[in-house]
Design an enzyme around this catalytic site. Structure first.
Site, PDB file in Angstrom:
ATOM      1  N   GLY A 124       0.791  -1.225   0.000  1.00 12.68           N
ATOM      2  CA  GLY A 124       0.000   0.000   0.000  1.00 12.68           C
ATOM      3  C   GLY A 124       0.823   1.275   0.000  1.00 12.68           C
ATOM      4  O   GLY A 124       0.274   2.376   0.013  1.00 12.68           O
ATOM      5  N   HIS A 125       2.149   1.181  -0.032  1.00 10.64           N
ATOM      6  CA  HIS A 125       3.005   2.374   0.082  1.00 10.64           C
ATOM      7  C   HIS A 125       4.167   2.285  -0.890  1.00 10.64           C
ATOM      8  O   HIS A 125       5.298   2.071  -0.453  1.00 10.64           O
ATOM      9  CB  HIS A 125       3.521   2.490   1.511  1.00 10.64           C
ATOM     10  CG  HIS A 125       4.033   3.849   1.855  1.00 10.64           C
ATOM     11  ND1 HIS A 125       5.338   4.221   1.692  1.00 10.64           N
ATOM     12  CD2 HIS A 125       3.404   4.917   2.380  1.00 10.64           C
ATOM     13  CE1 HIS A 125       5.506   5.456   2.123  1.00 10.64           C
ATOM     14  NE2 HIS A 125       4.340   5.902   2.546  1.00 10.64           N
ATOM     15  N   PHE A 126       4.078   2.422  -2.065  1.00 15.79           N
ATOM     16  CA  PHE A 126       2.926   2.647  -2.924  1.00 15.79           C
ATOM     17  C   PHE A 126       2.949   1.578  -3.989  1.00 15.79           C
ATOM     18  O   PHE A 126       4.027   1.224  -4.456  1.00 15.79           O
ATOM     19  CB  PHE A 126       3.004   4.035  -3.560  1.00 15.79           C
ATOM     20  CG  PHE A 126       3.050   5.151  -2.551  1.00 15.79           C
ATOM     21  CD1 PHE A 126       1.891   5.614  -1.951  1.00 15.79           C
ATOM     22  CD2 PHE A 126       4.257   5.725  -2.190  1.00 15.79           C
ATOM     23  CE1 PHE A 126       1.921   6.662  -1.029  1.00 15.79           C
ATOM     24  CE2 PHE A 126       4.293   6.771  -1.267  1.00 15.79           C
ATOM     25  CZ  PHE A 126       3.125   7.234  -0.679  1.00 15.79           C
TER      26      PHE A 126
END
Length: 150
Positions: free
Chosen positions: A48-50
């Site tokens: 999620g990052h990224f």
């Protein structure tokens, strides 16, 4: 003095996915430490990052520095005993923090921490993280040592 992952796990309570120190390559008890964090695309935070450009979150770089600090702060005269499960080591302050460049999968973080003040209750450190001899982050850390109420 060097520590492998088994030695580190004897001294830190952290486990996957929060154990962020892979190896200690140099340590002077009560003074300084140089540790390594190998950054892999398999780290859970990269999902999620990224997704389009994976970058290690700065807060986790700071956490890796704090874990490194914990490894050398309580070792006296080379006594490398296990952690005291009745004592907690809390990160309570982060000052003068700067992030200079992104840390990406495949990088190897060199975590360098120097003690500025160690006591039985509060410890202060100057720390920096490097990749390929270039500073990626630097900070001043303050940690508190507390006995746990059982």
């Amino acid at each position: 003095m060097e520590l492998n992952i088994q030695d580190i796990m004897k001294r830190l309570p952290h486990r996957y996915p929060m154990l962020l120190v892979d190896r200690v390559i140099e340590m002077i008890p009560g003074k300084s430490i140089v540790a390594i964090k190998n950054v892999s695309i398999n780290e859970p935070f990269f999902n999620g990052h990224f997704p389009h450009f994976p970058v290690m979150p700065g807060v986790l770089i700071v956490e890796a520095l704090a874990q490194s600090a914990a490894l050398f702060s309580f070792i006296d005269d080379g006594n490398l005993g296990k952690i005291d499960i009745n004592t907690a080591y809390y990160l309570v302050g982060i000052d003068e923090t700067r992030f200079r460049r992104p840390v990406v999968p495949g990088d190897q973080l060199r975590l360098e921490v120097d003690a500025e003040r160690l006591s039985r209750s509060i410890c202060k450190y100057k720390a920096r993280a490097l990749v390929d001899s270039k500073i990626v982050a630097e900070t001043k850390l303050m940690c508190a040592i507390r006995k746990l109420d059982n």
